[in-house]
Design a protein around this motif. Sequence first.
Motif, mmCIF file in Angstrom:
data_model
loop_
_atom_site.group_PDB
_atom_site.id
_atom_site.type_symbol
_atom_site.label_atom_id
_atom_site.label_comp_id
_atom_site.label_asym_id
_atom_site.label_seq_id
_atom_site.Cartn_x
_atom_site.Cartn_y
_atom_site.Cartn_z
ATOM 1 N N ASN A 104 -1.168 2.082 -4.443
ATOM 2 C CA ASN A 104 -1.977 3.164 -3.879
ATOM 3 C C ASN A 104 -1.529 4.552 -4.322
ATOM 4 O O ASN A 104 -2.156 5.538 -3.954
ATOM 5 N N LEU A 143 -0.967 7.734 2.204
ATOM 6 C CA LEU A 143 -1.220 6.330 1.878
ATOM 7 C C LEU A 143 -1.835 5.588 3.058
ATOM 8 O O LEU A 143 -1.638 5.974 4.211
ATOM 9 N N ALA A 199 0.115 0.187 3.574
ATOM 10 C CA ALA A 199 0.803 0.248 2.282
ATOM 11 C C ALA A 199 2.265 -0.155 2.453
ATOM 12 O O ALA A 199 2.935 0.263 3.395
#
Length: 129
Positions: free
Chosen positions: A60, A106, A110
């Motif tokens: 990400n 994020l 994540a």
Amino acid sequence: MEEQSKNYVGGSFTGNFIGGNASGNVSNIINELPSSSEADRPGIKELLIQLQDAIEAEPNLNDDDREEASEQIKIIAEAGKNPTEGEMKKLAKKATTMLKGIIVGLPAAAKLAEEWNNILPLIAKAFGF
């Protein structure tokens, strides 16, 4: 009026900065830190290795954020050479704040966000902030 000629230097610049040399430089600095003296408790070196690995593996993160995160880890690693010195504490604290800013963006699921939540308190404790 005469037209002036301009000289340009030709050539090319090649290399792999992101994920290559940048990461290698960070790893070299981290590896200069002493290993933890306690087998069951990670030290700053082990924590930064874990964090760097999580940054490199995080899908990400875009390249700019990955590069910036690596730069902040490098700063923390440099500060980790003398973690009790006042200026080093300041540098480490600023770098952790910058990392937090990158990681907050994020998704909650994540892996890097999860790692960060586990590692940050240990890094803060190592620097006494």
